[in-house]
Design a protein around this motif. Structure first.
Motif, PDB file in Angstrom:
ATOM      1  N   ASN A 156       4.855  -6.842  21.214  1.00 57.33           N
ATOM      2  CA  ASN A 156       6.068  -6.068  21.526  1.00 57.33           C
ATOM      3  C   ASN A 156       7.171  -6.524  20.585  1.00 57.33           C
ATOM      4  O   ASN A 156       7.625  -7.664  20.659  1.00 57.33           O
ATOM      5  N   PRO A 158      10.767  -5.360  19.669  1.00 60.08           N
ATOM      6  CA  PRO A 158      11.862  -4.428  19.923  1.00 60.08           C
ATOM      7  C   PRO A 158      12.504  -3.967  18.611  1.00 60.08           C
ATOM      8  O   PRO A 158      12.618  -4.749  17.663  1.00 60.08           O
ATOM      9  N   GLN A 360      25.127  -8.934  24.466  1.00 61.51           N
ATOM     10  CA  GLN A 360      23.849  -8.471  23.895  1.00 61.51           C
ATOM     11  C   GLN A 360      23.794  -8.500  22.368  1.00 61.51           C
ATOM     12  O   GLN A 360      24.838  -8.499  21.711  1.00 61.51           O
ATOM     13  N   ASP A 389       2.959  -5.887  24.843  1.00 64.76           N
ATOM     14  CA  ASP A 389       2.722  -4.728  25.712  1.00 64.76           C
ATOM     15  C   ASP A 389       1.417  -5.091  26.437  1.00 64.76           C
ATOM     16  O   ASP A 389       0.318  -4.821  25.962  1.00 64.76           O
ATOM     17  N   GLN A 496      11.283  -9.198  37.013  1.00 64.49           N
ATOM     18  CA  GLN A 496      11.105  -8.324  35.845  1.00 64.49           C
ATOM     19  C   GLN A 496      10.284  -9.054  34.792  1.00 64.49           C
ATOM     20  O   GLN A 496      10.814  -9.879  34.071  1.00 64.49           O
ATOM     21  N   ASN A 503       8.531  -5.407  31.065  1.00 67.00           N
ATOM     22  CA  ASN A 503       9.143  -5.898  29.820  1.00 67.00           C
ATOM     23  C   ASN A 503       9.204  -4.848  28.723  1.00 67.00           C
ATOM     24  O   ASN A 503       9.845  -5.064  27.704  1.00 67.00           O
ATOM     25  N   PRO A 505      10.399  -1.192  27.523  1.00 63.51           N
ATOM     26  CA  PRO A 505      11.245  -0.071  27.925  1.00 63.51           C
ATOM     27  C   PRO A 505      10.405   1.200  28.121  1.00 63.51           C
ATOM     28  O   PRO A 505       9.564   1.526  27.282  1.00 63.51           O
ATOM     29  N   GLY A 506      10.583   1.843  29.253  1.00 61.95           N
ATOM     30  CA  GLY A 506       9.880   3.111  29.515  1.00 61.95           C
ATOM     31  C   GLY A 506       8.521   2.944  30.173  1.00 61.95           C
ATOM     32  O   GLY A 506       7.937   3.905  30.666  1.00 61.95           O
ATOM     33  N   LYS A 507       7.987   1.719  30.178  1.00 64.23           N
ATOM     34  CA  LYS A 507       6.665   1.512  30.785  1.00 64.23           C
ATOM     35  C   LYS A 507       6.806   1.561  32.303  1.00 64.23           C
ATOM     36  O   LYS A 507       7.735   0.961  32.856  1.00 64.23           O
ATOM     37  N   ASN A 509       6.445   0.718  36.063  1.00 65.70           N
ATOM     38  CA  ASN A 509       6.184  -0.516  36.812  1.00 65.70           C
ATOM     39  C   ASN A 509       4.960  -0.272  37.683  1.00 65.70           C
ATOM     40  O   ASN A 509       4.987   0.570  38.570  1.00 65.70           O
TER      41      ASN A 509
END
Ligand code: FAD
Ligand code: NAP
Length: 546
Positions: A156, A158, A360, A389, A496, A503, A505-507, A509
């Motif tokens: 993964n 980012p 951030q 991922d 989380q 972890n 984004p968009g996956k 849960n």
């Protein structure tokens, strides 16, 4: 690829079985299917050699946190007797060496085509074969498809704004090239999971300056790594029968007995003493599961463990502001972490902690990383310790199609499914090692259990002269529901982390593990076999017109 005559009951295939992956899982599958059952096997790995996780994760400090005596195969007593290690935990080079030796011992490399990625696999209902395509443009047919793609393998990374303009170097820990020397460099590490903790500890000692970009503070306990004497190692070897029995009957397979004592059943003083002993003993899984029985299930017990670790942070870290930033406030319910003197790192003058939850990462600049506040950290190298991922990540990267051209991506769009962590309805003769909804444990014993079950199932198929096997949808639905029920009894879904897919984004849960332990898992597998594979369909009528 030349056509060879398979020995299975389905003629016309190039080979009997294709195996993907050359980590613990793929290697053992090739051994069991080729050397054990006499199948004709073609195996692939995109890596240049065997090792899987330990081929790719060569970052400084990479270490197992399963103790050396049980991060290995158990099926071969001679191999166990010959086992060599120096310390309580194995380093990445030692594990890579072990797996290389394993491949040599059973002559496994000759079945592999390395540097070759499997890009697609389609089950053809007309010939009942898998058609497996690689990035080298070749397609091979086989009766069985066995995948050991790894559950922590698809990296993964980012996509940060401005990254293409960064003039320094970037590395992901899970795809670490050989020969990187970071001594004397200004290094930034993004991520403070298991990997981040290890790489931060290792680099603090050699980097000119280390900036840690921490999004979530973590609970980290000491690992307790120390040299093990020959006498100690011989002691394990003499006791291996009992050790492996305990490991395989236990929940976590980490080689210690999980506690049966609820945290609140003892006095506060005793609780502190038990946590202190565990802190000194070392081990992340031990701290969470060896101290008390309910840290992962009871909010009160969980809070007691979390308080203890926060107290340690405040005692170790000298700067109060840094200590505060390092203290997690959420549940202690991610994969437990451990390392040597992790919090002491932040007392060093060459280490800076950047809290990127409150401030951030805004973008990469040519010279480093700028935070939203405008503060810029000058860096020569940025390390992505941003994880994987997990579990189904590598499955989503293959165009995998079962009966009726159904795609795995479609079947798993609400989260990965999977029966027994190994099979999938509508995907005949397809076996995953560490697929979704398998056990959450020290992994080599689970891998062994699964590969042995797969080999037994294939042997059963061949004896019976069956062309196809697949689980019923009802059996799969029931397994997923069981996994969900068990997971919901724990606090893990509330945190989380990658364990539930949070972890990426968009996956979605989703439940991805069977959390009732290896002992119960083994019982469930035996029940399927002893029922004559009552949850399976053999030789199902094709859904497509001939
Ligand atoms: P992997 O070792 O991940 O191997 C999968 C292989 O499949 C890879 O080589 C990959 O290149 C290949 N592959 C994937 N997709 C394709 C494709 N499409 N085509 C061709 N090849 C493909 N577990 C523990 O129990 N204890 C530990 O202490 C521990 N430490 C870990 C430390 C690190 C840094 C990491 C990342 C993981 C750790 N794990 C640990 C988990 C570890 O992944 C397992 O223990 C184990 O090594 C998994 O073996 P595997 O064969 O299932 O998968
Ligand atoms: P991880 O646990 O998923 O940790 C990833 C880290 O990157 C987290 O701190 C995460 O922050 C951070 N991150 C991700 N995206 C980010 C972003 N956009 N900005 C800032 N920070 C970001 O991954 P991992 O550390 O590689 O570990 C994965 C698993 O591999 C472990 O749980 C373990 O099973 C295995 N492993 C084991 C060992 C070992 O000790 N034997 C060592 C390494 C790995 P958040 O927490 O806020 O998401």
């Amino acid at each position: 690829m030349s056509k060879t005559s398979g020995i299975t009951s389905t003629g016309g295939a190039d080979v009997d079985a294709v195996v993907v992956g050359a980590g613990f899982g793929g290697l053992y599958a090739v051994h069991k299917l080729r050397n054990g059952l006499g199948l004709n096997v073609q195996a692939f790995d995109s890596a240049g050699d065997v090792g899987g996780t330990w081929y790719w994760n060569r970052y400084p400090g990479a270490l197992s946190d399963t103790e050396s005596y049980c991060y290995r195969f158990s099926f071969d007593k001679d191999l166990l007797r010959e086992g060599r290690w120096k310390s309580r935990y194995l380093t990445q080079p030692e594990i890579l060496d072990y797996l290389g030796g394993f491949a040599d011992r059973y002559d496994l490399r000759r079945s592999y085509q390395f540097g070759t990625k499997v890009t697609a696999a389609r089950f053809d209902e007309k010939d009942c074969l898998w058609h497996v395509t690689t990035d080298k443009g070749c397609t091979i047919t086989s009766k069985y498809l066995v995948t050991g793609l790894g559950l922590l393998s698809a990296t993964n990374r980012p996509a940060f704004k401005g990254i293409d303009g960064f003039k320094g170097l970037t590395y992901h820990t899970g795809a670490w090239p050989q020969g990187v020397d970071l001594s004397g460099k200004r290094v930034g590490v993004i991520g403070t999971g298991s990997t981040g903790v290890q790489v931060i500890i290792a680099l603090a000692a050699i980097a000119k300056h280390l900036t840690v970009f921490q999004r979530s503070a973590q609970y980290v306990v000491p690992i307790g790594n120390w040299p093990e004497s020959t006498e100690k190692i011989d002691g394990y070897k003499a006791n291996y029968d009992a050790i492996w029995k305990q490991v395989k009957d236990s929940a976590l397979a980490f080689g210690f007995a999980e506690s049966t004592v609820p945290a609140m059943s003892v006095s506060e003083q005793d609780r502190e003493r038990i946590f202190e002993d565990a802190w000194n003993r070392g081990g992340g899984f031990y701290f969470m599961f060896g101290t008390f029985s309910d840290i992962a299930t009871s909010p009160e017990a969980n809070a007691a463990a979390a308080d203890f670790i926060r107290k340690k942070i405040s005692q170790i870290v000298k700067d109060p502001d840094t200590a505060r930033k390092l203290m997690p406030v959420d549940l202690y319910a991610k994969r437990p972490l451990c390392g040597t003197d992790y919090y002491d790192v932040y007392n060093r003058s060459n280490v800076t902690l950047a809290d990127v939850k409150s401030n951030q990462i805004a973008e990469f600049t040519p010279g480093g990383i700028r935070l939203q506040s405008g503060a810029e950290h000058a860096l020569d190298v940025v390390i992505f310790a941003t994880g994987f991922d997990a579990v189904d990540g590598n499955y989503a990267r293959i165009d995998l199609r079962g009966r009726g051209d159904v795609t795995m991506r479609d079947k798993w769009k609400e989260g990965p499914l999977g029966y027994l962590g190994m099979m999938e309805a509508d995907f005949p003769n397809f076996f995953m090692i560490l697929g979704p909804n398998g056990p959450f444990t020290n992994l080599p014993p689970s891998i062994e259990t699964q590969v042995e079950w797969i080999a037994d199932t294939i042997e059963h198929m061949e004896r019976r002269g069956a062309r196809t096997i697949e689980p019923t949808q009802a059996a799969e639905d029931e397994w997923i529901a069981t996994c969900r029920t068990i997971a919901d009894m724990t606090l893990f879904p509330k945190a989380q982390s990658w364990i539930f897919g949070a972890n990426i984004p968009g996956k979605k849960n989703a439940v991805m593990f069977y959390m009732a332990g290896l002992g119960n898992y083994g019982t469930a597998l035996r029940a399927v076999k002893e029922s004559g594979y009552g949850t399976m369909i053999f030789d199902r009528t094709p859904t497509l017109a001939e």
